[in-house]
Enzyme design. Sequence first.
Site, PDB file in Angstrom:
ATOM      1  N   SER A  59       0.748  -1.196  -0.178  1.00  0.00           N
ATOM      2  CA  SER A  59      -0.035  -0.038  -0.059  1.00  0.00           C
ATOM      3  C   SER A  59       0.919   1.329  -0.025  1.00  0.00           C
ATOM      4  O   SER A  59       0.328   2.213  -0.246  1.00  0.00           O
ATOM      5  CB  SER A  59      -0.883  -0.153   1.324  1.00  0.00           C
ATOM      6  OG  SER A  59      -0.355  -0.210   2.504  1.00  0.00           O
ATOM      7  N   ASP A 349      -3.356   8.163   7.959  1.00  0.00           N
ATOM      8  CA  ASP A 349      -4.113   7.544   8.627  1.00  0.00           C
ATOM      9  C   ASP A 349      -3.212   6.970   9.818  1.00  0.00           C
ATOM     10  O   ASP A 349      -1.964   7.254  10.066  1.00  0.00           O
ATOM     11  CB  ASP A 349      -4.890   6.523   7.796  1.00  0.00           C
ATOM     12  CG  ASP A 349      -4.082   5.751   6.955  1.00  0.00           C
ATOM     13  OD1 ASP A 349      -2.802   5.253   7.381  1.00  0.00           O
ATOM     14  OD2 ASP A 349      -4.361   4.804   6.054  1.00  0.00           O
ATOM     15  N   HIS A 352      -0.568   4.851   7.145  1.00  0.00           N
ATOM     16  CA  HIS A 352       0.544   5.494   6.143  1.00  0.00           C
ATOM     17  C   HIS A 352       0.579   6.792   6.192  1.00  0.00           C
ATOM     18  O   HIS A 352      -0.136   7.689   6.512  1.00  0.00           O
ATOM     19  CB  HIS A 352      -0.434   5.258   4.842  1.00  0.00           C
ATOM     20  CG  HIS A 352      -0.873   4.002   4.864  1.00  0.00           C
ATOM     21  ND1 HIS A 352      -2.137   3.517   5.109  1.00  0.00           N
ATOM     22  CD2 HIS A 352      -0.355   2.835   4.120  1.00  0.00           C
ATOM     23  CE1 HIS A 352      -2.426   2.110   4.796  1.00  0.00           C
ATOM     24  NE2 HIS A 352      -1.102   1.588   4.205  1.00  0.00           N
TER      25      HIS A 352
END
Length: 374
Positions: A59, A349, A352
């Site tokens: 991600s 978040d 990340h």
Amino acid sequence: MERPRSVHHHIIPYFCLVSSSMLFWCTFFLVLLFTTTTHALVKLPENTTVPAVIVFGDSIVDAGNNDDMITEARCDYAPYGIDFDGGVATGRFSNGKVPGDIVAEELGIKPSIPAYRDPNLKPEDLLTGVTFASGGAGYVPLTTKLAGGIPLPQQLKYFEQYIAKLKAMVGEERTQFIIKNSLFVVICGSNDIANDFFALPPVQLHYTVASFTALMADNARSFAQTLYGYGARRILVFGAPPIGCVPSQRTVAGGPTRDCVARFNDASKLFNSKLSANIDALSTTLQDPTIIYIDIYSPLLDLILSPQQYGFKVGDKGCCGTGLIEVTALCNNYTAAVCPIRSDYVFWDSFHPTEKAYRIIVAKLFDKYFDRFF
Ligand SMILES: *[C@@H]1O[C@H](CO)[C@@H](O)[C@H](O)[C@H]1NC(C)=O
Ligand SMILES: *[C@@H]1O[C@H](CO)[C@@H](O)[C@H](O)[C@H]1NC(C)=O
């Protein structure tokens, strides 16, 4: 070889520094420059071409490959992307750009690296690079499976497809040139440590931290070697971040004061030492000095521990919601408010970083490693 320079060093006109009487023209000139210059922040050595940036992993560098999949590792909804191209939730796990985008932008290739599986991808996008990365992916197959992401072997299958498409478009020779000269970026491993090894007690019955991180590092070496087999020569393999200091891990395992979780960080460090040794050995065996291990652990830890030094106010919570736990599904416009000033936060978040943090890290990495890329 030319050192990389930030735009601020090489485009600020000399007269701005020596003469205050030139203030008007200086201001005029700077405004003109900043509004007309496309971002080409680094200068490549003479006769060096980097046609594309090609990305694999998780991600950190996904740009929307999971958007049509049934998985928790998806973020193609607000407030993700709130600062991306006027506020588009592309599936990037951040408020804005992610490292692959920033690298391509700094090399002057293009403003962002699209997801290979983006249905709106245009054939010409392939020529300058795409990302095959998928949220939730890990070096250990079980990690990716649990998250429902695209496993690394499947990312390589897509890459084979990509090569076939390139050949059909520009022919065999040009395709080989693109693969040989492009920058390959591989960022993976966080999920193996945080969401697999430490999250699943049965895994800890089968592996020790040492054997698990060895498995990760061996799979990473095989991956890089496979890329080499396809003709890639400029291969950057990133290590793991200080995973024990990301906000969600502090919340779940850092105790009442949400300290960095030492055993998670130790696992990252152990993986990094094995990965670094493996990548160095591969580089030596293949006699290819541009297969490089990149340390991301220290630059990110620096931001987290000294946020003020980099213009941030918060290094231990995310901007989305309470910042303690919200990531993917829990970070949404209905139940989580966005923090008032995104640029105050190292983390977007609970897992990340923000685009601002990514930019600082990429700049640091260019400073440290750029001379070795070409
Ligand atoms: C770059 O290419 C030009 C033309 O082929 C050549 O004359 C020049 O010597 C090259 N420069 C370097 C540093 O290799
Ligand atoms: C989500 O919330 C943000 C911040 O409050 C707002 O700027 C944005 O327009 C919202 N997006 C949607 C799709 O509701």
